[in-house]
Design a protein around this motif. Sequence first.
Motif, PDB file in Angstrom:
ATOM      1  N   LYS A 343     -74.846  28.119  72.076  1.00 44.38           N
ATOM      2  CA  LYS A 343     -73.810  27.200  72.195  1.00 44.38           C
ATOM      3  C   LYS A 343     -73.537  26.330  70.815  1.00 44.38           C
ATOM      4  O   LYS A 343     -72.371  26.005  70.369  1.00 44.38           O
ATOM      5  CB  LYS A 343     -74.310  25.991  73.289  1.00 44.38           C
ATOM      6  N   LYS A 344     -74.620  26.296  70.117  1.00 46.57           N
ATOM      7  CA  LYS A 344     -74.238  25.508  68.836  1.00 46.57           C
ATOM      8  C   LYS A 344     -73.827  26.559  67.567  1.00 46.57           C
ATOM      9  O   LYS A 344     -73.446  26.070  66.452  1.00 46.57           O
ATOM     10  CB  LYS A 344     -75.455  24.690  68.324  1.00 46.57           C
ATOM     11  N   GLY A 345     -74.000  27.814  67.857  1.00 52.73           N
ATOM     12  CA  GLY A 345     -73.475  28.858  66.889  1.00 52.73           C
ATOM     13  C   GLY A 345     -74.147  28.591  65.488  1.00 52.73           C
ATOM     14  O   GLY A 345     -73.600  28.863  64.475  1.00 52.73           O
ATOM     15  N   ASN A 346     -75.281  28.195  65.566  1.00 46.88           N
ATOM     16  CA  ASN A 346     -76.092  27.980  64.173  1.00 46.88           C
ATOM     17  C   ASN A 346     -77.068  28.950  64.161  1.00 46.88           C
ATOM     18  O   ASN A 346     -77.955  28.667  63.172  1.00 46.88           O
ATOM     19  CB  ASN A 346     -76.687  26.521  64.242  1.00 46.88           C
ATOM     20  N   GLY A 347     -77.444  29.982  64.860  1.00 43.37           N
ATOM     21  CA  GLY A 347     -78.469  30.878  64.813  1.00 43.37           C
ATOM     22  C   GLY A 347     -79.784  30.298  64.816  1.00 43.37           C
ATOM     23  O   GLY A 347     -80.610  30.637  64.115  1.00 43.37           O
ATOM     24  N   ALA A 348     -79.951  29.089  65.518  1.00 40.58           N
ATOM     25  CA  ALA A 348     -81.326  28.564  65.800  1.00 40.58           C
ATOM     26  C   ALA A 348     -82.335  29.574  66.066  1.00 40.58           C
ATOM     27  O   ALA A 348     -82.196  30.382  66.946  1.00 40.58           O
ATOM     28  CB  ALA A 348     -81.052  27.513  66.732  1.00 40.58           C
ATOM     29  N   LEU A 349     -83.365  29.345  65.450  1.00 38.76           N
ATOM     30  CA  LEU A 349     -84.767  30.382  65.916  1.00 38.76           C
ATOM     31  C   LEU A 349     -85.279  29.608  67.145  1.00 38.76           C
ATOM     32  O   LEU A 349     -85.484  30.273  68.111  1.00 38.76           O
ATOM     33  CB  LEU A 349     -85.648  30.290  64.690  1.00 38.76           C
ATOM     34  N   GLU A 351     -84.632  26.678  70.036  1.00 38.33           N
ATOM     35  CA  GLU A 351     -83.633  25.604  70.488  1.00 38.33           C
ATOM     36  C   GLU A 351     -84.294  25.041  71.780  1.00 38.33           C
ATOM     37  O   GLU A 351     -84.508  25.669  72.774  1.00 38.33           O
ATOM     38  CB  GLU A 351     -82.543  26.288  70.705  1.00 38.33           C
ATOM     39  N   PHE A 352     -84.374  23.675  71.957  1.00 33.40           N
ATOM     40  CA  PHE A 352     -84.840  22.963  72.953  1.00 33.40           C
ATOM     41  C   PHE A 352     -83.555  22.418  73.724  1.00 33.40           C
ATOM     42  O   PHE A 352     -82.610  21.566  73.091  1.00 33.40           O
ATOM     43  CB  PHE A 352     -85.638  21.443  72.829  1.00 33.40           C
ATOM     44  N   GLU A 353     -83.130  22.752  75.154  1.00 36.76           N
ATOM     45  CA  GLU A 353     -82.259  22.154  75.588  1.00 36.76           C
ATOM     46  C   GLU A 353     -82.522  21.287  76.848  1.00 36.76           C
ATOM     47  O   GLU A 353     -83.171  21.903  78.109  1.00 36.76           O
ATOM     48  CB  GLU A 353     -81.426  23.261  76.377  1.00 36.76           C
ATOM     49  N   ASN A 354     -82.545  19.825  76.819  1.00 31.96           N
ATOM     50  CA  ASN A 354     -82.962  19.013  77.862  1.00 31.96           C
ATOM     51  C   ASN A 354     -84.286  19.283  78.470  1.00 31.96           C
ATOM     52  O   ASN A 354     -84.686  19.313  79.492  1.00 31.96           O
ATOM     53  CB  ASN A 354     -82.030  19.126  78.934  1.00 31.96           C
ATOM     54  N   VAL A 355     -85.325  19.426  77.592  1.00 28.46           N
ATOM     55  CA  VAL A 355     -86.619  19.737  77.630  1.00 28.46           C
ATOM     56  C   VAL A 355     -87.460  18.349  78.085  1.00 28.46           C
ATOM     57  O   VAL A 355     -87.389  17.470  77.338  1.00 28.46           O
ATOM     58  CB  VAL A 355     -87.365  20.547  76.645  1.00 28.46           C
ATOM     59  N   ALA A 366     -90.416  13.122  77.343  1.00 36.61           N
ATOM     60  CA  ALA A 366     -89.174  12.934  77.676  1.00 36.61           C
ATOM     61  C   ALA A 366     -88.124  13.711  77.317  1.00 36.61           C
ATOM     62  O   ALA A 366     -88.363  14.931  76.464  1.00 36.61           O
ATOM     63  CB  ALA A 366     -88.968  11.443  77.244  1.00 36.61           C
ATOM     64  N   ASP A 367     -86.909  13.623  77.274  1.00 37.03           N
ATOM     65  CA  ASP A 367     -85.725  14.557  76.999  1.00 37.03           C
ATOM     66  C   ASP A 367     -85.754  14.976  75.668  1.00 37.03           C
ATOM     67  O   ASP A 367     -86.024  13.936  74.955  1.00 37.03           O
ATOM     68  CB  ASP A 367     -84.400  13.903  77.553  1.00 37.03           C
ATOM     69  N   LEU A 368     -85.869  16.124  75.491  1.00 37.71           N
ATOM     70  CA  LEU A 368     -85.891  16.967  74.164  1.00 37.71           C
ATOM     71  C   LEU A 368     -84.413  17.666  73.786  1.00 37.71           C
ATOM     72  O   LEU A 368     -84.547  18.910  74.798  1.00 37.71           O
ATOM     73  CB  LEU A 368     -86.833  17.499  73.356  1.00 37.71           C
ATOM     74  N   SER A 369     -83.464  17.378  73.082  1.00 34.81           N
ATOM     75  CA  SER A 369     -82.500  18.446  72.675  1.00 34.81           C
ATOM     76  C   SER A 369     -82.349  18.594  71.320  1.00 34.81           C
ATOM     77  O   SER A 369     -81.751  17.531  70.437  1.00 34.81           O
ATOM     78  CB  SER A 369     -81.003  18.035  73.332  1.00 34.81           C
ATOM     79  N   ALA A 370     -82.833  19.708  70.723  1.00 34.79           N
ATOM     80  CA  ALA A 370     -82.613  19.807  69.229  1.00 34.79           C
ATOM     81  C   ALA A 370     -83.194  21.332  69.055  1.00 34.79           C
ATOM     82  O   ALA A 370     -83.451  22.015  69.974  1.00 34.79           O
ATOM     83  CB  ALA A 370     -83.644  19.139  68.643  1.00 34.79           C
ATOM     84  N   SER A 371     -82.966  21.630  67.775  1.00 40.33           N
ATOM     85  CA  SER A 371     -83.336  23.058  67.331  1.00 40.33           C
ATOM     86  C   SER A 371     -83.683  23.105  66.071  1.00 40.33           C
ATOM     87  O   SER A 371     -83.483  22.256  65.255  1.00 40.33           O
ATOM     88  CB  SER A 371     -81.536  23.668  67.448  1.00 40.33           C
ATOM     89  N   ILE A 372     -84.283  24.248  65.649  1.00 41.99           N
ATOM     90  CA  ILE A 372     -84.945  24.256  64.642  1.00 41.99           C
ATOM     91  C   ILE A 372     -84.629  25.865  63.782  1.00 41.99           C
ATOM     92  O   ILE A 372     -84.706  26.839  64.683  1.00 41.99           O
ATOM     93  CB  ILE A 372     -86.620  24.497  64.641  1.00 41.99           C
ATOM     94  N   SER A 373     -83.768  25.956  62.718  1.00 43.43           N
ATOM     95  CA  SER A 373     -83.301  27.226  62.234  1.00 43.43           C
ATOM     96  C   SER A 373     -84.330  28.072  61.764  1.00 43.43           C
ATOM     97  O   SER A 373     -85.588  27.263  61.117  1.00 43.43           O
ATOM     98  CB  SER A 373     -82.218  26.880  61.338  1.00 43.43           C
TER      99      SER A 373
END
Length: 565
Positions: A343-349, A351-355, A366-373
């Motif tokens: 979805k973010k188009g950033n080629g993340a290695l 990715e957490f979606e509302n974890v 608690a809620d985690l939405s972030a990504s690590i490339s």
Amino acid sequence: MRTRVKSSEQQFLFDLQQQQRKRFQMVKWLGVLIAFSIVIQALGLAKVFAELVLEGSFPLNAALLAGAAFLFKTVLQYVREQICATASRTIRFSLRKRVVEHLTHLGPNRLQIDEDAGLSTRVYEQIDALDDYFSRYVPQVFLVLFIPLTILIAVIPVSWIAFFIFALTAPLVVFFMVMVGHKAANANRKQFTVLSLLSNQFMDLNQGMAELKRLGQTDRARERLSLTASEYQKTTMGVLRLAFLSTGTLELFSSVAIAMVALYLGLGLLEQLPWQVGIAPVSLFAAFYLLLLAPEFYLPLRQLGSDYHAKQKAEAAATDLQEIFAAEPSDFMATSSSKLPDKKGNGALIEFENVSWSTSGRVRLADLSASISQGERVWLRGASGAGKSSLMSILLGFDQKFDGRLLIKGQLLSSSMLDEWRRRLAWLPQTPEWIQGTIRQNLELGLGKCHDADLRNALIKAQCWDFVGGLRFGWDTPIHEAGTGLSGGQMQRLSIARALLSQADVWLLDEPCSGLDSDTAEQVLNTLDEVSFGKTVLIISHDTHPVSWADQKWLMKEDGVYVEA
């Protein structure tokens, strides 16, 4: 017709036995030959004794027959014992491998079963407790059926009275064997429980000895360990008491039964039987024959009585081993490994979606939405209980009953790709695990043999070469589980060297500077900065001062995770 229902422990042991079905089948056929050799040996010896007494001659043919039968029986028993020992060793080796692999897949969840010391007791002590069951009890069960049955058939043409003495007294031996055996089962279960407790206490006290000395509580710790050791001594003596009671009871009834046969034959030869005065019911040859068979008839029963204790011990061990296999790794909430849109188009290695994650009404994450490339280094800080360790457990794949989605290179992390994902990971826990062995053995643990050049290169990069090279035996210097003789900073650098040897491209670090003074912590972080460049790194920490070289900085709170600028 009513069928006997096996308990879960009996079924567990039976399934293990089936792994060596061919060997145990061979043991049965050897038992058949042993039974026939016993009868032939008795015939030959009875002929020798009878002719020596009545005619004063020595029948060489009968003596050779008895000697050959005895030698044949001895060889068969030796081969039988070797086959049983091999079968038992193979079963235990396979079972121990399964248990260790299962505990490995459980990861930290294994602590829900027992502490590591208690689990090690199950892996070694309780699996070895199955040895007597497979090497002695299982083969003896067949012998206890076939040998007495063969002897009964061989006795029928000679004396009906001896036949009935054998047939009526044998069930008594079995009855008392079972009655005493049930008490032994409870005693064995209690012994294993106390042994597990003693192992856990010993490990805890050993690991916390420095703190106990600082607090002046070593005497209380010694008393506590002594009380548990005394309890284990009592349970062990209780088990031995029941074992001796069982053996003594069986020996008593067997001796009485053999004495009854001997009394009947003696009075019969003297023609003094009350119901048959003046008549000898059997000849001298038949009397010797029956008297030689009597001990052989009760011997398998007596042996089974001694081995029945091994059965109860094995069932007690099976109860604890089943508990390990009953603890299954957490299932993945999603099992699809199909390609998902980025979805973010950033080629993340990663990715957490509302974890988020809650257990028993308690919010663990608690809620985690972030990504690590790929190649990004993230520093995550937060207070205790915010969910940092829970996040690490999710990334390691040990706990997957969470809400939301965890994506690896755009794919939902599933059980089918978990092994491949873990091969990419280097996990540096807050307190690294070490074994008693050399530094080299600890560095190669789980990796296999490493070349000297690779080992030296990893130690140099991790800034370990100076202090390792200064040790008397270099990397062959032995260390203990707690890293005795090395400082906290040195042990952390060795952990970094182990991560480098693994060639993992994703590093997960849990409090790498915990327990280190500020100068040592700064040195460790500088080392990490140098060796982790180009790798994907996630570091969790309580420290409020950020890692300057981190590409991302996350702040974890009770209501969620915030990506800082």
